[in-house]
Design a protein around this motif. Structure first.
Motif, PDB file in Angstrom:
ATOM      1  N   VAL A 123      46.835  73.570 -37.290  1.00 58.66           N
ATOM      2  CA  VAL A 123      45.510  73.128 -37.719  1.00 58.66           C
ATOM      3  C   VAL A 123      44.513  74.282 -37.625  1.00 58.66           C
ATOM      4  N   PHE A 124      44.624  75.100 -36.589  1.00 58.00           N
ATOM      5  CA  PHE A 124      43.731  76.260 -36.456  1.00 58.00           C
ATOM      6  C   PHE A 124      43.894  77.190 -37.657  1.00 58.00           C
ATOM      7  N   GLU A 125      45.124  77.401 -38.111  1.00 59.81           N
ATOM      8  CA  GLU A 125      45.351  78.252 -39.276  1.00 59.81           C
ATOM      9  C   GLU A 125      44.763  77.625 -40.542  1.00 59.81           C
ATOM     10  N   ILE A 126      44.923  76.310 -40.688  1.00 58.45           N
ATOM     11  CA  ILE A 126      44.370  75.619 -41.854  1.00 58.45           C
ATOM     12  C   ILE A 126      42.851  75.716 -41.857  1.00 58.45           C
ATOM     13  N   ASP A 183      36.203  74.652 -32.419  1.00 58.53           N
ATOM     14  CA  ASP A 183      35.545  73.354 -32.198  1.00 58.53           C
ATOM     15  C   ASP A 183      36.065  72.294 -33.166  1.00 58.53           C
ATOM     16  N   ILE A 184      36.151  72.645 -34.451  1.00 58.34           N
ATOM     17  CA  ILE A 184      36.573  71.651 -35.433  1.00 58.34           C
ATOM     18  C   ILE A 184      38.057  71.329 -35.277  1.00 58.34           C
ATOM     19  N   PHE A 207      49.826  69.964 -41.606  1.00 55.73           N
ATOM     20  CA  PHE A 207      50.376  70.805 -40.535  1.00 55.73           C
ATOM     21  C   PHE A 207      51.886  70.657 -40.407  1.00 55.73           C
ATOM     22  N   ALA A 208      52.481  69.627 -41.035  1.00 55.44           N
ATOM     23  CA  ALA A 208      53.918  69.392 -40.907  1.00 55.44           C
ATOM     24  C   ALA A 208      54.702  70.552 -41.511  1.00 55.44           C
ATOM     25  N   PHE A 248      37.342  66.860 -42.794  1.00 56.43           N
ATOM     26  CA  PHE A 248      36.986  67.917 -41.842  1.00 56.43           C
ATOM     27  C   PHE A 248      36.528  69.161 -42.611  1.00 56.43           C
ATOM     28  N   THR A 249      35.255  69.105 -42.991  1.00 56.96           N
ATOM     29  CA  THR A 249      34.646  70.172 -43.776  1.00 56.96           C
ATOM     30  C   THR A 249      34.063  71.233 -42.846  1.00 56.96           C
ATOM     31  N   PRO A 250      34.298  72.509 -43.110  1.00 63.02           N
ATOM     32  CA  PRO A 250      33.678  73.567 -42.294  1.00 63.02           C
ATOM     33  C   PRO A 250      32.160  73.451 -42.310  1.00 63.02           C
TER      34      PRO A 250
END
Length: 658
Positions: A334-337, A21-22, A317-318, A11-13
């Motif tokens: 995940v949003f923070e990552i 979205d991602i 995310f864990a 999952f690359t920006p």
């Protein structure tokens, strides 16, 4: 999560998706693969253990309470298995950041980890069934507490089982001894005294618990569990003669000659018959450790089933946002990552971004990707990966089946189908023989998870057009904004793979038959790899009319009309590498298959574990495309088709005008 099927995504920006979205695409991916964890609905309260039981009035009460605590440790309590119950209620772990010891919080992913371990040790699990005879290959980010959990699992084994050995190794002997001190003994010393057996032996490499006494004849005997944890160097010589109920190997990604170590140690976990595994191997790996010695770990992960290992992946995310029930707020984490990834993406530093994704992975593919050099231009591949990440549903997938008379092919859409394509066969392209194919072969195997896969691509050659038409298309391509607009223009230009089929049924002839369906559908010839031979032989016996003849080397003068297929010797390996490198430099934006882009970022044909079938198959297409003298006769004539002759067909010894 137990990884049964690869996610095959990084999952690359990218500039086509926002952080929201991602994040949504990642959540949808977990859902589609069935990897979304089920929430825990029970609020587990931690009990308070006193350092002694002297507050109880009688010896009988103290013994009964002690036995109850051990019963919970062995059999579980309050809907938790024994290892998890004791981890939350009995254990204090080393706090390396703050110093001292701390009590671990209840986290559902930790509970699932111990559930998997117990299912492999004893066959009991609330989630995973009976996995006795299996091992675990464990992958997560750094700083998750994985080592403390493994140390507690080993303490549990020697505490609730009699006369067993727990074997401990790490990347080297010093690391093994450090693990024994910090992750095993540190935890064990902080159990209440009534939950610890006395020490019979305690030195740098051995921790032996039990109670040494003498019988009536004066002989020394050992009561209690008489179990031990043994730390050894990660070499086959140091482990000779050891059998174990559990073998924990830490820092697997940093271990030199890991495959040799694993293959020499696994027999020590077998039972009396020498074949059935009764001990549990646990191999832990930390994301970000795979650039030096990590290829052995990656091979163990990719081919885990060959050694009866279960892939256990704990995403980044864990532990980031955990509620009172121990459940993860996955979307928030995940949003923070992704926010951090996008910040690095804006700095335009692909190396730093790749390292960040590897150290805090959301998929196994992110954890195992190499941040080192590649034989291809990784910057261009990462850019294409960003473009494809928009996922405008441009690809179709499904199955191809024969009609009743086995002459025509019909496509049936199917989610998760093995055959993926971005262009259906175009009539004008078929008549001009613009489609070609390559089949990368594999040999007979006993299981689908053993050995390499077969790979086939249909490649659309360059479409003939005049200079004015080319200029128009290039102008339109510069103005194109969406992925679909770019794809439509590239399909009009050609020189790109349009259909992908990657599979490994147990019988390679099944794979070959499906390849023949694809060739029939696209009405194209395939250059078939000659070794391993089953697929090549099947084509010769059943679909020779779909095969391309032996390619010509620069020194060849005449075409050999009797030989078909490609034997990949050093000459063709060099040409394949050169063709692929040039294609990535000039046409990386025409690769629309995400798995292929991902494989190309870690491909190296000089290293066997990095020599990936999909990339080899694309290279085979480029070799096929270079064969101008052979491609002049590339129109497929099916076995039931009447041969054309100068605008006439021969019929009953007469000519009939067409």
């Amino acid at each position: 999560m137990i990884i049964k099927n690869p996610i095959n995504e990084i999952f690359t920006p990218n500039s086509l998706e926002s952080i929201k979205d991602i994040t949504k695409r990642y959540m949808d991916t977990l859902e589609q693969h069935g990897y979304m964890p089920k929430p825990n609905l029970i609020k587990h309260k931690r009990i308070t253990l006193l350092q002694s039981l002297q507050h109880l009035k009688t010896k009988e009460e103290r013994e009964e309470r002690q036995l109850e605590y051990f019963r919970r440790w062995k059999n579980g309590h309050d809907a938790l298995n024994g290892t998890m119950y004791s981890y939350v209620n009995y254990t204090s772990i080393l706090d390396r950041a703050g110093g001292g010891a701390k009590r671990p919080e209840y986290r559902e992913y930790t509970n699932k980890t111990f559930e998997l371990i117990e299912s492999c040790l004893y066959g009991n699990s609330n989630y995973f069934g009976d996995n006795r005879g299996q091992g675990i290959i464990w992958l997560s980010k750094r700083g998750l507490g994985k080592s403390a959990e493994l140390g507690h699992a080993m303490n549990t084994v020697i505490s609730v089982n009699k006369e067993v050995t727990a074997l401990l190794t790490s990347k080297d002997e010093a690391a093994s001894d450090s693990f024994l001190q910090q992750k095993v003994k540190f935890n064990f010393y902080r159990y209440p005294s009534y939950l610890r057996y006395s020490e019979i032996e305690n030195n740098r490499g051995v921790y032996h618990v039990g109670k040494k006494t003498k019988d009536k004849d004066g002989n020394t005997i050992i009561l209690g569990n008489d179990s031990r944890i043994v730390s050894r160097a990660p070499t086959p010589e140091s482990l000779e003669g050891y059998g174990a109920r559990i073998w924990g190997h830490d820092e697997s990604g940093k271990t030199k000659n890991l495959l040799q170590l694993v293959d020499n140690t696994l027999p020590a976990l077998n039972g009396k018959d020498g074949i059935s595994r009764v001990g549990l191997p646990i191999l832990t790996g930390v994301a970000g450790d795979f650039d030096k010695f990590g290829q052995d770990y990656i091979e163990l992960w990719d081919k885990a089933e060959t050694r009866d290992l279960i892939r256990w992946f704990v995403p980044a995310f864990a532990g980031m946002h955990v509620d009172d029930y121990g459940n993860e707020d996955i979307e928030k984490a995940v949003f923070e990552i992704m926010t951090k990834r996008y910040k690095l993406f804006q700095y335009n530093n692909d190396q730093q971004l790749a390292e960040e994704m590897q150290k805090f992975p959301l998929t196994p593919e992110e954890a195992l990707q190499s941040t080192g050099t590649s034989i291809f231009n990784k910057t261009k591949l990462f850019h294409q990966s960003k473009v494809l990440a928009s996922n405008d549903n441009y690809m179709r997938e499904g199955e191809l089946n024969w009609d009743d008379n086995r002459k025509n092919i019909t496509f049936f859409p199917k989610k998760g189908g093995k055959i993926k394509f971005i262009e259906t066969p175009q009539r004008e392209s078929i008549t001009s023989a613009i489609y070609i194919a390559f089949v990368d072969a594999y040999g007979i195997q006993q299981k689908q998870t053993i050995g390499s896969k077969g790979a086939m691509y249909v490649f659309k050659r360059k479409v003939k057009m005049n200079d004015f038409e080319k200029e128009q298309l290039f102008t339109q391509l510069q103005d194109a904004v969406t992925l679909k607009q770019k794809l439509d223009i590239h399909l009009r230009m050609g020189y790109l793979p349009v259909c992908e089929y990657i599979d490994n049924p147990d019988d390679p002839r099944t794979f070959a038959e499906y390849c023949s369906r694809i060739c029939t559908w696209y009405n194209c010839k395939a250059l078939v790899e000659r070794e391993p031979s089953p697929i090549h032989i099947w084509f010769l016996d059943n679909a020779k009319h779909l095969m391309q003849r032996k390619p010509l080397k620069a020194s060849d003068v005449n075409i050999d009309f009797k030989e078909y297929g490609l034997k990949v010797d050093e000459y063709w390996k060099d040409h394949r590498r050169s063709f692929l490198q040039q294609y990535v430099e000039d046409y990386s934006d025409r690769i629309y298959f995400p798995n292929l882009v991902l494989d190309m970022t870690r491909y190296d044909d000089t290293v066997q574990t990095k020599k990936l079938d999909s990339v080899d198959a694309l290279g085979g297409c480029l070799i096929h495309d270079s064969q101008k003298r052979l491609l002049g006769d590339n129109i497929v004539k099916t076995t039931g088709q009447v041969q054309k002759l100068f605008g006439f067909t021969r019929e009953n010894n007469r000519f009939k005008k067409t």
